[in-house]
Design an enzyme around this catalytic site. Sequence first.
Site, short mmCIF file in Angstrom:
data_model
loop_
_atom_site.label_atom_id
_atom_site.label_comp_id
_atom_site.label_asym_id
_atom_site.label_seq_id
_atom_site.Cartn_x
_atom_site.Cartn_y
_atom_site.Cartn_z
N SER A 193 2.54 2.44 -1.68
CA SER A 193 1.65 2.19 -0.56
C SER A 193 2.01 0.94 0.24
CB SER A 193 0.21 2.07 -1.07
OG SER A 193 0.08 0.96 -1.95
N SER A 249 3.59 1.10 -6.06
CA SER A 249 3.44 0.86 -4.62
C SER A 249 4.29 -0.26 -4.05
CB SER A 249 1.97 0.57 -4.30
OG SER A 249 1.17 1.69 -4.59
N LYS A 273 0.58 -7.18 3.18
CA LYS A 273 -0.08 -5.88 3.22
C LYS A 273 -1.47 -6.03 3.85
CE LYS A 273 -0.43 -2.03 -0.09
NZ LYS A 273 -0.18 -1.67 -1.51
#
Length: 465
Positions: free
Chosen positions: A150, A174, A75
Amino acid sequence: MPDFTLHDMADATAILEQMRTGKLSSKKLVQASLDRLHQVNPHLNAATQVFNGQALAAAENPIAGPLSGLPITLKETYALAKEQVTVGSVRMPAIQCKEDAPVVKRLKAAGAIIIARSNIPEFVMTAETSNLRFGRSNHPKDQTRVPGGSTGGEGALVASGVSLIGFGTDILGSIRIPAAFCGLVGFRPHSAAVNKSSVYPESGPYFETFNGIGPITRSVRDARLAYSVIANEPPALPATISGLKLIAPKNYPFEAKDECIDTAYRAALEGLQTAGMVKHEPVLDDIKTLFMNVPKLVTGEMVSVWKDWLSVDGKPFSIINETLRQITGRPTVQPGFFLWLSLINGLYRPRQKTALTGIIETYEHARKNYRTLLGHDALLCLPTIGMLAPKHGAMNRATLMKPGLNKQITAHTLVNMLDLSGITVPARGFSDPKTGLVPGIMLASAPGNEGALLDAAAALEQALL
């Protein structure tokens, strides 16, 4: 539109075995992953930064370890030495990183090779992976749909066959949302299980306990492998799940939009009982209160912090000015995230400090009760989320613009509220006949019981084929 979803590709465990036996080299594998990335990213917009030269150089002589030579992705919020973290914001000054985050150091020491970083929603606060800096990420199977968020960029990269294992964060679902939407395994350990230093953004003091670091993988055994590398305390060795309690709450406030989700959940309960687990059906009577307190906690701790991040050149961030920009099509903040600053903040933000203290006390009381309920011999089972990957825009409308008890997201959010360890497993044998999308089923455990959680997840994975 092309379908880039993973079908019968091997998982990381199988690939590592091929490299150990000399059937495959890291250089060939990394090159294939990079080639795949360059093929799919124009359609998915999932990667924000690609490390072609560094990855291929590392693959020439990979570091020995449990992930030796394996291409992975991270990420965008993970600090990498000499790189920057933007958290998807065009307003906030980028964070300049002097060194790798501790979790990244562990991955590199285990031999993993980072080939790319992935897209996120602004400040990781929505379940649609879109921001004004990098743009919108798309689902690998249908580019008109969201990959979730996310950690949506990671979901898209793993599901499309680019990355063998992706790593993200999970503060309100997420990791597990994109894993469920993309037909993958997503594991969110409890908040203290993995060192979160230099993994951004750092949230408010209590809201940060909702946050956990973990992997998105192609299989449960890959999740165990990845967790064993990054965890402060690795999970116990695999063991039987016979005799463990299966907590399937009665009258739980959950609602599925798609029939395949309910069908998969029934099969999950049946399969786990066949494997020896004993079903219990307690009534959980505090879910509404816990859920309604989430936006109060988030806005109470985070709105002032967000405004500081969004202030530019000493000029305070103005909600009024940004509202005008949003209306006139000149936003400087991603519209989904702006709902947190405007609508949700206006409706829910506690006006007194004592109110926030009371909310935290409510969560602490609930955490104590639920951890007692689960103990070391019980696992909670629920559908991960009450929808399949929706069209772009629909996820934010479903999750941010409907105040009240949202029955489609009560399951995965419960894990964060109680700071449990949770894993979603794809029900690959129960795909939706219209879209081909796969639902996810979630298991959760008390902190410290991740070994049993992964054992049960492996049994669940087989039951849902």
